[in-house]
Enzyme design. Structure first.
Site, mmCIF file in Angstrom:
data_model
loop_
_atom_site.group_PDB
_atom_site.id
_atom_site.type_symbol
_atom_site.label_atom_id
_atom_site.label_comp_id
_atom_site.label_asym_id
_atom_site.label_seq_id
_atom_site.Cartn_x
_atom_site.Cartn_y
_atom_site.Cartn_z
ATOM 1 C CG ASP A 49 12.466 77.081 64.839
ATOM 2 O OD1 ASP A 49 13.039 76.631 65.853
ATOM 3 O OD2 ASP A 49 12.958 77.029 63.699
ATOM 4 C CB CYS A 105 15.586 78.673 65.100
ATOM 5 S SG CYS A 105 17.000 79.409 64.268
ATOM 6 C CB THR A 133 21.428 77.070 63.064
ATOM 7 O OG1 THR A 133 20.477 77.867 62.330
ATOM 8 C CG2 THR A 133 21.491 75.676 62.466
ATOM 9 N N GLY A 137 18.526 81.331 61.013
ATOM 10 C CA GLY A 137 17.291 81.818 60.376
ATOM 11 C C GLY A 137 16.667 82.943 61.181
ATOM 12 C CG HIS A 196 32.472 96.748 71.205
ATOM 13 N ND1 HIS A 196 33.654 96.283 70.674
ATOM 14 C CD2 HIS A 196 32.778 97.227 72.441
ATOM 15 C CE1 HIS A 196 34.639 96.471 71.553
ATOM 16 N NE2 HIS A 196 34.125 97.037 72.638
ATOM 17 C CG ASN A 197 28.154 94.795 67.872
ATOM 18 O OD1 ASN A 197 28.467 93.691 68.317
ATOM 19 N ND2 ASN A 197 28.941 95.489 67.072
ATOM 20 C CG HIS A 216 31.906 100.844 70.357
ATOM 21 N ND1 HIS A 216 32.602 100.068 69.468
ATOM 22 C CD2 HIS A 216 32.666 100.935 71.477
ATOM 23 C CE1 HIS A 216 33.736 99.676 70.026
ATOM 24 N NE2 HIS A 216 33.799 100.197 71.239
HETATM 25 C C1 RB5 Z 1 14.313 74.052 61.349
HETATM 26 O O1 RB5 Z 1 14.494 72.733 60.932
HETATM 27 C C2 RB5 Z 1 15.593 74.823 61.220
HETATM 28 O O2 RB5 Z 1 15.847 75.085 59.890
HETATM 29 C C3 RB5 Z 1 15.485 76.106 62.007
HETATM 30 O O3 RB5 Z 1 15.246 75.818 63.352
HETATM 31 C C4 RB5 Z 1 16.714 77.003 61.992
HETATM 32 O O4 RB5 Z 1 17.859 76.288 62.313
HETATM 33 C C5 RB5 Z 1 16.888 77.815 60.795
HETATM 34 O O5 RB5 Z 1 17.812 78.622 60.673
#
Ligand code: RB5
Length: 154
Positions: free
Chosen positions: A8, A65, A67, A70, A98-99, A133
């Site tokens: 994203d 993204c 974090t 998402g 393992h996964n 596994h």
């Molecule tokens: C976008 O602002 C942010 O929410 C997205 O990149 C991500 O971190 C969501 O999990």
């Protein structure tokens, strides 16, 4: 090996870094965007990548993204996907061994480009070890299949 990658707006810089890495590693890849830095919705990128990995169009997917959270949540909703959110090299190795994860998620607001490259390199070059596994993964697949057949009955 073929890899599909997407991000994203929060993951564009690391996506570009990883695309460079894939080129250096002579790995065939497809880049599904996003193309601009204005706000987009991560499921619109995670789900198409996950579907294409699940149906065998690519061996692996990479999603970035802000974090990575998402992207990993959305990708794991697709049957057959085992997506790991990884921010260290040890976990990158373990989650392949393992996964047998088929999608790697990372967060650009969590780690820098150098670590993202090392994680990706490790993840792409580590083999699943199988054995006990395999059994555990079969239990996840069985659960997916049972859930699907109970939905069909409704
Ligand atoms: C976008 O602002 C942010 O929410 C997205 O990149 C991500 O971190 C969501 O999990």
């Amino acid at each position: 090996m073929k890899v599909i990658i997407a991000s994203d707006h929060g993951g564009i810089n690391i996506r570009k870094e990883i695309i460079n890495l894939l080129g250096e590693m002579s790995i065939i890849y497809e880049d599904l965007g996003c193309e601009c830095s204005s706000s987009v919705d991560y499921p619109d990128y995670a789900i198409p990548v996950a579907k294409r990995v699940a149906n065998g169009e690519a061996d692996f997917g990479i999603l970035i993204c802000g974090t990575g959270i998402g992207m990993s949540i959305a990708a794991n909703k697709v049957k057959g996907i085992r997506c790991a959110l990884v921010h260290d090299v040890f976990s990158a190795k373990m989650t392949r061994e393992h996964n047998d994860t088929n999608i790697l998620a990372m967060g650009e607001r969590v780690i820098g480009p150098g670590l993202a490259r090392e994680i990706t390199k490790t993840w792409l070059t580590t083999q699943f070890v199988g054995g006990r596994h395999e059994n555990r993964i079969c239990k996840i697949t069985e659960y997916e299949n049972v859930s699907e057949s109970s939905l069909e009955r409704k």
